[in-house]
Design an enzyme around this catalytic site. Structure first.
Site, PDB file in Angstrom:
ATOM      1  N   ARG A  76      41.722 105.956  40.762  1.00 60.31           N
ATOM      2  CA  ARG A  76      40.999 107.215  40.580  1.00 60.31           C
ATOM      3  C   ARG A  76      39.504 106.896  40.587  1.00 60.31           C
ATOM      4  O   ARG A  76      39.010 106.194  39.706  1.00 60.31           O
ATOM      5  CB  ARG A  76      41.395 107.877  39.250  1.00 60.31           C
ATOM      6  CG  ARG A  76      40.540 109.076  38.939  1.00 60.31           C
ATOM      7  CD  ARG A  76      40.934 109.795  37.646  1.00 60.31           C
ATOM      8  NE  ARG A  76      40.015 110.895  37.457  1.00 60.31           N
ATOM      9  CZ  ARG A  76      39.230 111.048  36.392  1.00 60.31           C
ATOM     10  NH1 ARG A  76      39.270 110.201  35.382  1.00 60.31           N
ATOM     11  NH2 ARG A  76      38.393 112.064  36.336  1.00 60.31           N
ATOM     12  N   HIS A 120      32.063 114.135  38.975  1.00 56.05           N
ATOM     13  CA  HIS A 120      32.065 113.396  37.704  1.00 56.05           C
ATOM     14  C   HIS A 120      30.606 113.172  37.285  1.00 56.05           C
ATOM     15  O   HIS A 120      30.152 112.043  37.173  1.00 56.05           O
ATOM     16  CB  HIS A 120      32.831 112.078  37.861  1.00 56.05           C
ATOM     17  CG  HIS A 120      33.252 111.423  36.571  1.00 56.05           C
ATOM     18  ND1 HIS A 120      34.520 110.942  36.354  1.00 56.05           N
ATOM     19  CD2 HIS A 120      32.569 111.171  35.430  1.00 56.05           C
ATOM     20  CE1 HIS A 120      34.595 110.404  35.126  1.00 56.05           C
ATOM     21  NE2 HIS A 120      33.421 110.529  34.553  1.00 56.05           N
ATOM     22  N   GLU A 165      36.169 116.584  33.057  1.00 57.91           N
ATOM     23  CA  GLU A 165      35.740 116.920  31.708  1.00 57.91           C
ATOM     24  C   GLU A 165      34.701 118.033  31.632  1.00 57.91           C
ATOM     25  O   GLU A 165      33.528 117.797  31.310  1.00 57.91           O
ATOM     26  CB  GLU A 165      35.194 115.675  30.988  1.00 57.91           C
ATOM     27  CG  GLU A 165      36.232 114.585  30.850  1.00 57.91           C
ATOM     28  CD  GLU A 165      35.762 113.438  29.975  1.00 57.91           C
ATOM     29  OE1 GLU A 165      34.609 113.458  29.522  1.00 57.91           O
ATOM     30  OE2 GLU A 165      36.557 112.529  29.737  1.00 57.91           O
ATOM     31  N   ASN A 290      42.043 113.235  29.750  1.00 56.74           N
ATOM     32  CA  ASN A 290      41.316 112.044  29.308  1.00 56.74           C
ATOM     33  C   ASN A 290      41.400 111.998  27.791  1.00 56.74           C
ATOM     34  O   ASN A 290      40.950 112.923  27.115  1.00 56.74           O
ATOM     35  CB  ASN A 290      39.839 112.109  29.722  1.00 56.74           C
ATOM     36  CG  ASN A 290      39.671 111.969  31.227  1.00 56.74           C
ATOM     37  OD1 ASN A 290      40.646 111.739  31.948  1.00 56.74           O
ATOM     38  ND2 ASN A 290      38.441 112.091  31.698  1.00 56.74           N
ATOM     39  N   TYR A 292      40.815 109.601  24.284  1.00 57.76           N
ATOM     40  CA  TYR A 292      40.311 108.384  23.634  1.00 57.76           C
ATOM     41  C   TYR A 292      40.563 108.379  22.134  1.00 57.76           C
ATOM     42  O   TYR A 292      40.778 107.348  21.537  1.00 57.76           O
ATOM     43  CB  TYR A 292      38.808 108.218  23.893  1.00 57.76           C
ATOM     44  CG  TYR A 292      38.525 107.914  25.338  1.00 57.76           C
ATOM     45  CD1 TYR A 292      38.555 106.609  25.811  1.00 57.76           C
ATOM     46  CD2 TYR A 292      38.288 108.936  26.251  1.00 57.76           C
ATOM     47  CE1 TYR A 292      38.353 106.316  27.149  1.00 57.76           C
ATOM     48  CE2 TYR A 292      38.080 108.665  27.593  1.00 57.76           C
ATOM     49  CZ  TYR A 292      38.111 107.353  28.035  1.00 57.76           C
ATOM     50  OH  TYR A 292      37.920 107.070  29.363  1.00 57.76           O
ATOM     51  N   GLU A 348      42.461 109.183  32.082  1.00 55.26           N
ATOM     52  CA  GLU A 348      41.637 108.145  31.429  1.00 55.26           C
ATOM     53  C   GLU A 348      42.181 107.877  30.042  1.00 55.26           C
ATOM     54  O   GLU A 348      42.506 108.817  29.306  1.00 55.26           O
ATOM     55  CB  GLU A 348      40.180 108.597  31.241  1.00 55.26           C
ATOM     56  CG  GLU A 348      39.371 108.612  32.485  1.00 55.26           C
ATOM     57  CD  GLU A 348      37.925 109.074  32.215  1.00 55.26           C
ATOM     58  OE1 GLU A 348      37.413 108.860  31.105  1.00 55.26           O
ATOM     59  OE2 GLU A 348      37.344 109.654  33.138  1.00 55.26           O
TER      60      GLU A 348
HETATM   61  C1  GCO Z   1      34.259 110.316  29.762  1.00 56.63           C
HETATM   62  C2  GCO Z   1      34.142 109.951  31.169  1.00 56.63           C
HETATM   63  C3  GCO Z   1      34.025 108.489  31.438  1.00 56.63           C
HETATM   64  C4  GCO Z   1      33.595 107.635  30.273  1.00 56.63           C
HETATM   65  C5  GCO Z   1      34.753 107.265  29.414  1.00 56.63           C
HETATM   66  C6  GCO Z   1      34.394 106.437  28.205  1.00 56.63           C
HETATM   67  O1  GCO Z   1      35.351 110.583  29.303  1.00 56.63           O
HETATM   68  O2  GCO Z   1      33.255 110.344  29.050  1.00 56.63           O
HETATM   69  O3  GCO Z   1      35.100 110.523  31.965  1.00 56.63           O
HETATM   70  O4  GCO Z   1      33.083 108.517  32.436  1.00 56.63           O
HETATM   71  O5  GCO Z   1      32.975 106.497  30.671  1.00 56.63           O
HETATM   72  O6  GCO Z   1      35.346 108.412  28.935  1.00 56.63           O
HETATM   73  O7  GCO Z   1      33.496 107.122  27.413  1.00 56.63           O
END
Ligand code: GCO
Length: 444
Positions: A76, A120, A165, A290, A292, A348
């Site tokens: 991707r 992006h 995002e 995405n 985290y 992600e």
């Molecule tokens: C985001 C983006 C990525 C970042 C990753 C880590 O989620 O902010 O898609 O470009 O680098 O998430 O922060």
């Protein structure tokens, strides 16, 4: 030990143009908002910018070969608008098209799939000068840009993601002021939200009308924060935060419209014109997710948005985010329900760690391996519980430009030596290889 994924579950890795390409001013590319933002003292760690990064523009063949050696099935990447239409609007740059065509062909040569993100965050500066995402015209400029890509690259792209995002492009950049262009204004941000959504809708409609076949979707970074306590006020605060940061996007995409609570609470109105909401709700083939972290939130009278994050107990990654794989499972289940069982991809997921290259050129990134393993387990559990999750892309293939953190945070499964631009697979790369291979559970 097996993570129990079916054979057709797709394992990929992800990056984004501004973060890895470098070659900022080569072959006709013009400045984007991150070139400008990075040049403002104090905005980005050490004033780092994307001029060179890991130079993937010149090294994509080497990178794809490395991905292939790890058994990665899909890449991707994102396409830089300022390479394709350097002034944002108008003339198309053939060199830009050629670069991404070559990249896709190289992936195919190695039996890998090309997942292209259309936007992006590297908005041509010339469009920002006209108000960026606060100016309705940008949705039509985005449509023209997307058309150029669909009409020129559809034979080599296996799957499209319209926008990465929307939350970061809008609230984070126009309300929280953290990302380029760095405004803090609720009215501007509200306009930006609607125009990003409209841009997505216009592109979707064109794509469907032209009858293109490759699956197309949009990537969100949903927030479904957990209420810090069982008190009703904290539950309401968590709902409000979810409405602002997630449902302001997914609501319109799924035909539910903007959450009323936003107008009630903040007095905002989105600049909707006739026909907009219908366009925006054009059905996608999948949602990219995405993920985290996730935070506990509580109600707050003193905070302007009415909610605030609370301390958490989980380990922090090097960027300070909690490792919360339970949150991923919760989010996937919530998304499955909210989107009426639309197919999902993790586009992600990964962690920043304080990686050190050893004398024998290895990186023993045990914490990242734990992070990925636990999140993959959450994915596998989600599938067992009925979520239609079809693939996982680790963020990131290689260390890269982490926006306001510059080069100080490393997310790659491949280590980048920024001086020599040499690449070194970390232990997590070999771990990921083994996950994809199914730990030897193959017919021999
Ligand atoms: C985001 C983006 C990525 C970042 C990753 C880590 O989620 O902010 O898609 O470009 O680098 O998430 O922060």
């Amino acid at each position: 030990m097996s993570l129990d994924f079916s054979k057709d579950f797709l394992f990929g890795c992800a990056t984004a143009s501004y973060q890895v390409e470098g070659a900022s001013f080569e072959d006709g590319r013009k400045p984007c908002i991150w070139d400008t933002f990075a040049a403002i003292p104090g905005k980005v760690f050490c004033g780092d910018d994307g001029k060179v990064s890991v130079d993937q523009y010149h090294r994509y063949k080497e990178d794809i070969e490395l991905m292939d050696s790890l058994g990665i099935q899909a890449y991707r990447f994102s396409i830089a608008w300022p390479r394709i239409i350097p002034n944002g609007r108008g003339e198309v740059n053939p060199k830009g098209i050629e670069y991404y065509r070559n990249l896709c062909k190289e992936l195919h040569k190695h039996g890998m799939k090309a997942y292209a993100t259309i936007y992006h965050w590297d908005l041509p500066q010339s469009l920002q000068d006209e108000g960026g995402w606060t100016n309705r015209q940008i949705a039509y400029d985005y449509l023209e840009y997307a058309k150029v890509l669909f009409d020129n690259l559809s034979d080599v792209v296996d799957s499209w993601i319209t926008i990465n995002e929307p939350f970061c492009i809008t609230w984070l950049s126009y309300l929280y002021g953290a990302h380029a262009p760095g405004y803090q204004d609720m009215n501007l941000a509200t306009k930006a939200v609607h125009h990003v959504n409209l841009a997505h809708g216009l592109a979707m409609k064109y794509y469907r009308e032209k009858g293109y076949k490759a699956p197309i979707g949009i990537t969100v970074n949903p927030q479904t924060p957990r209420p810090a306590t069982r008190k009703q006020c904290d539950i309401d605060a968590a709902k409000l935060s979810r409405a602002l940061e997630t449902e302001a996007f997914l609501g319109p995409y799924t035909g539910k419209g903007y959450p009323e609570i936003l107008t009630k609470t903040y007095g905002i109105t989105f600049p909707i014109q006739d026909g907009d909401m219908e366009l925006i709700s054009t059905k996608v083939d999948f949602f990219g997710v995405n993920y985290y972290n996730e935070y506990p939130v509580s109600a707050s009278k003193s905070k302007p948005l009415g909610f605030e994050q609370q301390p958490f107990w989980e380990r922090r990654t090097d960027i300070g985010w909690p490792c919360d794989c339970e949150g991923l499972l919760r989010q996937l289940k919530w998304l499955d329900k909210y989107t009426n069982h639309t197919p999902l991809y993790i586009t992600e997921n990964g962690s920043a760690e304080d990686d050190k290259l050893t004398l024998d050129n290895r990186v023993h990134d045990k914490e990242r391996i734990n992070y990925i393993y636990n999140h993959l387990k959450a994915c596998s559990q989600a599938i067992k519980e009925g979520v239609d999750l079809r693939g996982y892309f680790v963020w990131s293939f290689i260390d890269n430009y982490e926006w306001t953190e510059g080069y100080s945070k490393r997310f790659g499964i491949v280590y980048a030596d920024y001086k020599t631009l040499k690449r070194y697979p970390k232990d997590s790369a070999y771990f990921y290889r083994d996950v994809i291979a199914g730990y030897g559970e193959v017919d021999m």
